[in-house]
Design a protein around this motif. Structure first.
Motif, PDB file in Angstrom:
ATOM      1  N   UNK A 175       0.840  -1.203   0.000  1.00 16.06           N
ATOM      2  CA  UNK A 175       0.000   0.000   0.000  1.00 16.06           C
ATOM      3  C   UNK A 175       0.876   1.255   0.000  1.00 16.06           C
ATOM      4  N   UNK A 176       1.933   1.259   0.818  1.00 16.44           N
ATOM      5  CA  UNK A 176       2.813   2.426   0.875  1.00 16.44           C
ATOM      6  C   UNK A 176       3.571   2.611  -0.428  1.00 16.44           C
ATOM      7  N   UNK A 177       4.070   1.535  -0.998  1.00 16.76           N
ATOM      8  CA  UNK A 177       4.794   1.635  -2.268  1.00 16.76           C
ATOM      9  C   UNK A 177       3.872   2.058  -3.398  1.00 16.76           C
ATOM     10  N   UNK A 178       2.631   1.530  -3.388  1.00 15.61           N
ATOM     11  CA  UNK A 178       1.681   1.895  -4.435  1.00 15.61           C
ATOM     12  C   UNK A 178       1.313   3.371  -4.362  1.00 15.61           C
ATOM     13  N   UNK A 179       1.261   3.927  -3.159  1.00 14.67           N
ATOM     14  CA  UNK A 179       0.967   5.355  -3.016  1.00 14.67           C
ATOM     15  C   UNK A 179       2.112   6.209  -3.546  1.00 14.67           C
ATOM     16  N   UNK A 180       3.357   5.745  -3.332  1.00 16.33           N
ATOM     17  CA  UNK A 180       4.520   6.516  -3.773  1.00 16.33           C
ATOM     18  C   UNK A 180       4.853   6.269  -5.244  1.00 16.33           C
ATOM     19  N   UNK A 181       4.714   5.016  -5.688  1.00 17.66           N
ATOM     20  CA  UNK A 181       5.077   4.651  -7.063  1.00 17.66           C
ATOM     21  C   UNK A 181       3.952   3.828  -7.688  1.00 17.66           C
ATOM     22  N   UNK A 182       2.829   4.447  -8.025  1.00 14.70           N
ATOM     23  CA  UNK A 182       1.672   3.680  -8.506  1.00 14.70           C
ATOM     24  C   UNK A 182       1.901   3.001  -9.849  1.00 14.70           C
ATOM     25  N   UNK A 183       2.879   3.463 -10.629  1.00 12.87           N
ATOM     26  CA  UNK A 183       3.131   2.868 -11.939  1.00 12.87           C
ATOM     27  C   UNK A 183       3.861   1.538 -11.854  1.00 12.87           C
ATOM     28  N   UNK A 184       4.248   1.109 -10.635  1.00 17.11           N
ATOM     29  CA  UNK A 184       4.992  -0.146 -10.472  1.00 17.11           C
ATOM     30  C   UNK A 184       4.150  -1.257  -9.846  1.00 17.11           C
TER      31      UNK A 184
END
Length: 398
Positions: free
Chosen positions: A240-249
């Protein structure tokens, strides 16, 4: 078997294993058959009413388990659970996707739901075992029936079915057969099925393997999966945290999760004691959390940009993907272990996940897609036809 009442006559080991395997698989099999119908119905009538109906069926089936006196009743109750889950699971996840339409709120909400699903799955064996041991066979089922009843009452208070009447003016969702042939949705569905195969195939086989290979005690077998809950929650939080920061990944998080699942599956047969076997199981659940948390919001996004923003059918496809793994697990896994061996089963599952991970590269450019045949474009081209469309048009103009 010596603890069971006389009305459960002992059977030969092989026959009993088959009966238990079929009993476990019957839920997923019926759920697999009903999901296409439940997804279509949810798209037509809304999310709340099917969710309430699913909870009612789950309450009935769980209460039936408490008072079952023969195999036929157990089989009927287990199958009813599949019917209830086909509506409750799909409608619940679709309702979340509908209410949280923007990222990263949608990923957080779906991640919370996945963490709760994980808690229920991994805490169930010790929960059921302890209550069975100290309170009798009926108490675990009666407690769960009360949970279903409470959940239904809360739904009536927070989101009463048909309370707003807005469903009549909402657009018609894309038919499930058209969603199934969408290549992007098919790739996501394949990943969800593949990543859950290790969990579905290990649950019915790892207990006997632990007893035979490491002399594990009953409490060790019962607590095997419970520690994996914590890395699963960690995986949800990290994604969830990574998706918020880097949603294209999002595709990369799913591929990484499948690689972790594959490596962990291959490590299970090398374990020699209870402490060692917990490590790869935690790795499997951590990887599943990455895949599920990254790809479930991706399904909703694909529907938004490529179809109509109604989510019942697409999450029915996701539920079908899970059910494929859990329908095959109790029936097929034991046979594979018997004919090929436990190590070969795990190596095969690990290899399948590692080989599928690069397929998620196909989703690399999903985040760059623009709405083409979505609800918004249909409204712009055709003009408002009712209150719902008019409101949407005003929002669009604003």
């Amino acid at each position: 078997r010596s603890l069971l009442p006389a009305r459960y006559p002992p059977t030969s080991g092989g026959n009993e294993d088959v009966q238990i395997g079929v009993l476990f698989a019957s839920k997923a099999m019926l759920q697999l058959l009903v999901n296409p119908l439940s997804g279509t119905l949810i798209d037509r009538v809304g999310y709340e009413a099917p969710l309430l109906a699913g909870l009612a069926v789950l309450f009935l089936s769980t209460a039936t388990f408490a008072f079952a006196e023969n195999y036929a009743t157990l089989f009927a109750a287990r199958s009813l659970q599949g019917l209830g889950s086909a509506f409750a699971d799909t409608a619940g996840i679709a309702l979340i996707a509908d209410r949280y339409a923007e990222e990263p709120a949608r990923s957080r909400a779906l991640g919370t739901a996945l963490a709760c699903i994980s808690f229920g799955s991994l805490a169930a064996p010790p929960f059921g075992g302890v209550l069975y041991e100290f309170a009798g066979k009926r108490v675990p089922f009666l407690v769960l029936a009360c949970v279903c009843l409470l959940d239904g009452l809360l739904l009536l208070v927070l989101a009463p079915p048909g309370g707003t009447g807005a469903r009549a003016n909402m657009p018609v969702g894309t038919p499930i057969h058209r969603l199934m042939i969408d290549p992007y949705i098919a790739v996501v569905a394949g990943a969800l099925a593949t990543c859950n195969i290790p969990l579905a195939f290990l649950e019915p086989t790892i207990a006997n393997w632990m007893k035979d290979s490491m002399g594990a005690s009953e409490w060790e077998v019962g607590l095997t999966w419970l520690p994996a809950f914590f890395p699963h929650v960690l995986g949800v939080y990290v994604t969830v945290q990574l998706a918020a920061a880097y949603p294209h990944l999002q595709w990369f998080y799913g591929a990484l999760g499948m690689a972790i699942i594959g490596a962990s599956s291959c490590l299970v047969p090398a374990c020699r004691n209870f402490g060692q076997v917990i490590i790869p199981l935690c790795g499997i659940c951590f990887g599943i959390a990455l895949v599920d948390t990254a790809l479930l919001p991706t399904l909703a996004f694909l529907v938004d940009v490529r179809h109509v923003s109604v989510y019942g059918s697409v999450y029915a496809i996701a539920d079908i993907s899970y059910c494929v793994a859990y329908a095959l697990g109790p029936v097929v896994a034991g046979q594979i272990v018997h004919t090929m061996g436990f190590a070969q089963l795990n190596l095969g599952m690990g290899l399948a996940n590692v080989l599928y991970a690069p397929v998620l590269l196909f989703l690399k450019n999903v985040c760059q897609m623009k709405p083409s045949h979505s609800e918004r474009n249909i409204l712009l081209e055709e003009g408002p036809k009712g209150l719902y469309d008019t409101i949407k048009m005003e929002e669009r103009k604003g």
